[in-house]
Design a protein around this motif. Structure first.
Motif, mmCIF file in Angstrom:
data_model
loop_
_atom_site.group_PDB
_atom_site.id
_atom_site.type_symbol
_atom_site.label_atom_id
_atom_site.label_comp_id
_atom_site.label_asym_id
_atom_site.label_seq_id
_atom_site.Cartn_x
_atom_site.Cartn_y
_atom_site.Cartn_z
ATOM 1 N N GLU A 74 27.461 83.230 -51.088
ATOM 2 C CA GLU A 74 27.013 82.225 -50.072
ATOM 3 C C GLU A 74 25.876 81.318 -50.666
ATOM 4 N N GLY A 75 25.705 81.389 -52.005
ATOM 5 C CA GLY A 75 24.621 80.432 -52.478
ATOM 6 C C GLY A 75 25.230 79.305 -53.011
ATOM 7 N N TRP A 76 26.577 79.193 -53.320
ATOM 8 C CA TRP A 76 27.011 77.821 -53.743
ATOM 9 C C TRP A 76 26.755 76.741 -53.096
ATOM 10 N N VAL A 77 26.892 75.817 -53.598
ATOM 11 C CA VAL A 77 26.725 74.222 -52.912
ATOM 12 C C VAL A 77 27.705 74.094 -51.997
ATOM 13 N N TYR A 78 28.988 74.571 -52.364
ATOM 14 C CA TYR A 78 30.190 74.293 -51.635
ATOM 15 C C TYR A 78 30.496 75.841 -51.280
ATOM 16 N N ASN A 79 30.343 75.903 -49.939
ATOM 17 C CA ASN A 79 30.324 77.380 -49.253
ATOM 18 C C ASN A 79 31.566 78.176 -49.777
ATOM 19 N N ASN A 83 33.360 80.744 -44.484
ATOM 20 C CA ASN A 83 32.620 80.980 -43.328
ATOM 21 C C ASN A 83 31.452 79.706 -42.715
ATOM 22 N N SER A 84 32.041 78.763 -43.262
ATOM 23 C CA SER A 84 31.286 77.461 -42.644
ATOM 24 C C SER A 84 31.362 77.363 -41.331
ATOM 25 N N PRO A 85 30.741 76.770 -40.607
ATOM 26 C CA PRO A 85 30.650 76.575 -38.846
ATOM 27 C C PRO A 85 31.802 75.926 -38.627
ATOM 28 N N LYS A 86 32.447 74.858 -39.404
ATOM 29 C CA LYS A 86 33.628 73.954 -39.398
ATOM 30 C C LYS A 86 34.887 74.840 -39.417
ATOM 31 N N GLU A 404 30.410 69.035 -46.157
ATOM 32 C CA GLU A 404 29.144 70.149 -45.804
ATOM 33 C C GLU A 404 28.002 69.723 -46.054
ATOM 34 N N LYS A 405 27.083 69.875 -44.938
ATOM 35 C CA LYS A 405 25.292 69.479 -45.332
ATOM 36 C C LYS A 405 24.927 70.411 -46.231
ATOM 37 N N LEU A 406 24.233 69.935 -47.229
ATOM 38 C CA LEU A 406 23.711 70.912 -48.189
ATOM 39 C C LEU A 406 22.550 71.502 -47.567
ATOM 40 N N LYS A 407 21.888 72.659 -47.963
ATOM 41 C CA LYS A 407 20.859 73.655 -47.592
ATOM 42 C C LYS A 407 19.593 72.639 -47.680
ATOM 43 N N LEU A 418 20.918 63.109 -52.133
ATOM 44 C CA LEU A 418 22.154 63.360 -51.653
ATOM 45 C C LEU A 418 21.788 64.542 -50.486
ATOM 46 N N ALA A 419 22.541 64.434 -49.308
ATOM 47 C CA ALA A 419 22.362 65.360 -48.303
ATOM 48 C C ALA A 419 23.581 66.215 -47.863
ATOM 49 N N ASN A 420 24.872 65.589 -48.382
ATOM 50 C CA ASN A 420 26.049 66.211 -47.954
ATOM 51 C C ASN A 420 27.188 66.044 -49.188
ATOM 52 N N THR A 421 28.031 67.173 -49.202
ATOM 53 C CA THR A 421 28.814 67.160 -50.164
ATOM 54 C C THR A 421 29.636 66.093 -50.636
ATOM 55 N N GLU A 422 29.891 65.275 -49.686
ATOM 56 C CA GLU A 422 30.883 64.020 -49.910
ATOM 57 C C GLU A 422 30.022 63.061 -50.496
ATOM 58 N N GLN A 423 28.700 63.086 -50.304
ATOM 59 C CA GLN A 423 27.878 62.023 -51.016
ATOM 60 C C GLN A 423 27.887 62.249 -52.619
ATOM 61 N N ILE A 424 28.090 63.508 -53.129
ATOM 62 C CA ILE A 424 28.135 64.126 -54.527
ATOM 63 C C ILE A 424 29.340 63.500 -54.979
ATOM 64 N N THR A 425 30.467 63.627 -54.179
ATOM 65 C CA THR A 425 31.648 63.090 -54.730
ATOM 66 C C THR A 425 31.594 61.507 -54.995
ATOM 67 N N THR A 426 31.113 60.819 -53.779
ATOM 68 C CA THR A 426 31.334 59.397 -54.029
ATOM 69 C C THR A 426 30.312 58.984 -55.125
#
Length: 556
Positions: A74-79, A83-86, A404-407, A418-426
């Motif tokens: 569960e500790g990774w940036v990408y869950n 088990n993510s809420p979505k 996914e929103k970062l912890k 960077l607050a979300n994983t898609e921001q890392i991508t772009t």
């Protein structure tokens, strides 16, 4: 062939049919560059893949995905526990109350199956899909890939092993230093016909090579031997002029090789003429090689490679270059790639650019479309751009990231948050474009309202803007700039203007009166309507191509 079963399978096996066709909405402020056909899509990849179907069904030449490995970590940036809420919300909606009894392996299979099904439909008949995985779901993944793509369409044996060095942390006696990449096509014979003709620019590192061209008279060898080259079995010796006598003489046309203490004194460009193949073997045997050459009868070129110790050996040039099933000589991690872009510690265990480039080089041509629906840190996007720069290609990418929103928000050295994983991508792709001067950009898109329902019929409340968005993307593979819409004009691309006549379904007529609304220029004009009352001669005069409004799409 054994069939894998799991709790929830019946609910998801045809779930892709129930997903509506949503539009892609360009976010200009987050896009980079102008009129790029590279796409980064923010949204659930199941809905995004369905949104791509009307445009790209059967057109994607290569798919690479790095889905969650379902490790329970569960500790990774990408869950990585699915088990993510979505995902939990999606499982509850699709599978129902039964989802509460699913183990994490059932959940993973329920998540993967409909996505892989859509990926199969997007893949071209001669295309290849690569899926990274580790031991946790290897067996399950191979089973559903066999089910969806057919066991016979495994590319060769269907599995690659990537040596990623592993970790010596903890008290394990056996260190896991590899991951797997499954490779499948839709038609193995067509796949083989493609990569048999493809000559990748990426190959194993070779310090030096000698090419021997067969002339009308004698084989002629050219090679540069570097200063300091050490040859086993050679001490103080000078090669010059010739080796052998009479008709067996090998003429050293240019260059003298002098060794001291077994090392070459200076760089030497050597040219030598060989009457026969055996004389060539004999000559290089004097430099310490015992390797035998292949018969090169009928071959224009014979390549001579050098071992790490400098000893040359012969290899017949093949019609293709092979990719080893075990990938050893590649980066162990993609973290250094991110660090070079000023993005240290933003993503755990990213794949290296070199690994993805290696796959793309063997299985795509220079104009291929590449898709990654688990985009993560954006490695696939950078790999496509880097390979294009290397071989002059024009490959395009489509990246999908759920966002996914970062912890905890990540603050980069330059202050970027960077607050979300898609921001890392772009952010990663944008920085790579700037740092390495890739001559391109990307369009950033979000999923908009559905235009067609699950039956492929256009929604009753469809607006002019929605239909214009669909038509423009169908024509150009780029997203419409809604600010450019003016009356019936919806945009232009590559010296072509696009118009739409739409108020009420079935009652949109292209008549001569509409000609007054056209721009007064010499560009080609594509006009969508229900009916056309203009004669062919007038259409040709105004460079008009009439097309009927699409009120339905093929149901996939």
């Amino acid at each position: 062939m054994p069939i894998l079963n799991w709790i929830g399978k019946e609910a998801v096996v045809n779930h892709d049919k129930d997903v509506p066709f949503r539009l892609l909405k360009k976010v200009k402020s987050l896009s980079y560059g102008e009129n790029s056909q590279n796409l980064i899509i923010h949204g659930d990849n199941l809905e995004a893949l369905k949104a791509l179907m009307p445009y790209y069904q059967g057109q994607v030449k290569c798919i690479y995905i790095d889905p969650p490995y379902n490790t329970g970590n569960e500790g990774w940036v990408y869950n990585d526990k699915v088990n993510s809420p979505k995902i939990k919300k999606w499982l509850g909606k699709v599978v129902g109350s039964e989802s509460e009894d699913l183990c994490r392996h059932d959940k993973w299979l329920c998540m993967m199956y409909p996505r892989l099904k859509l990926l199969r439909d997007l893949l071209s008949d001669d295309g290849v899909i690569f899926v990274s995985i580790d031991d946790n779901e290897l067996v399950s993944l191979r089973s559903i890939m066999d089910d969806l793509f057919n066991e016979q369409n495994r590319v060769d044996r269907g599995i690659l092993i990537w040596n990623n060095a592993g970790s010596t942390r903890g008290f394990r006696r056996i260190v896991k230093n590899h991951e797997y990449i499954l490779a499948y096509g839709k038609n193995q014979e067509l796949v083989e016909s493609v990569y048999a003709k493809n000559f990748p620019t990426i190959s194993d590192t070779i310090d030096e090579r000698l090419q021997i061209k067969r002339t009308n008279r004698n084989p002629l060898a050219k090679v540069t031997f570097p200063k300091g080259l050490k040859i086993e079995g050679v001490s103080d010796i000078i090669f010059r002029d010739s080796v052998g006598r009479g008709t067996n003489r090998i003429d050293i046309i240019n260059g003298t090789m002098e060794f001291k203490n077994g090392k070459l004194v200076k760089d030497v460009l050597l040219e030598a003429s060989f009457p026969y193949k055996n004389q060539m073997i004999e000559f290089f045997s004097k430099l310490g090689t015992s390797e035998k050459t292949y018969d090169y009868k009928g071959q224009e070129w014979l390549e001579v490679y050098f071992r790490k110790n400098g000893v040359p050996y012969f290899r017949k040039k093949r019609g293709t270059v092979v990719l080893g099933s075990v990938i050893n000589n590649c980066a162990n991690s993609g973290s250094p790639d991110l660090e070079k872009l000023g993005m240290k510690n933003v993503f755990s265990n990213p794949k290296p650019v070199e690994l993805i480039k290696r796959l793309l080089a063997f299985f795509t041509d220079k104009n291929a479309l590449i898709l990654d629906s688990f985009a993560g840190s954006g490695t696939t996007g950078q790999a496509v751009l880097d390979l294009n720069k290397e071989d002059g290609g024009n490959r395009k990418f489509i990246l999908i990231e759920i966002g996914e929103k970062l912890k905890e928000p990540i603050k980069l050295d330059d202050g970027t948050i960077l607050a979300n994983t898609e921001q890392i991508t772009t952010e990663r792709v944008k920085r790579a474009i700037n740092k390495y001067d890739y001559k391109t950009g990307f369009e950033y898109c979000e999923l908009d309202k559905p235009l067609f329902n699950e039956d492929g019929q256009i929604e009753q409340e469809c607006t002019f803007e929605q239909l214009a968005t669909y038509i423009y993307f169908t024509e150009t593979n780029t997203n419409i700039d809604k600010k450019e819409i003016s009356g019936n004009f919806i945009g232009d691309y590559d010296e072509t203007e696009y118009y739409l006549i739409f108020k009420e379904k079935g009652k949109n007529i292209l008549s001569k009166g509409f000609l007054e609304k056209l721009k007064k220029d010499n560009k080609k004009k594509v006009i969508y309507a229900d009916k056309c009352l203009i004669d062919e001669r007038t259409l040709e005069k105004y460079k008009i191509q009439f097309k009927q409004i699409p009120y339905e799409v093929k149901v996939y």
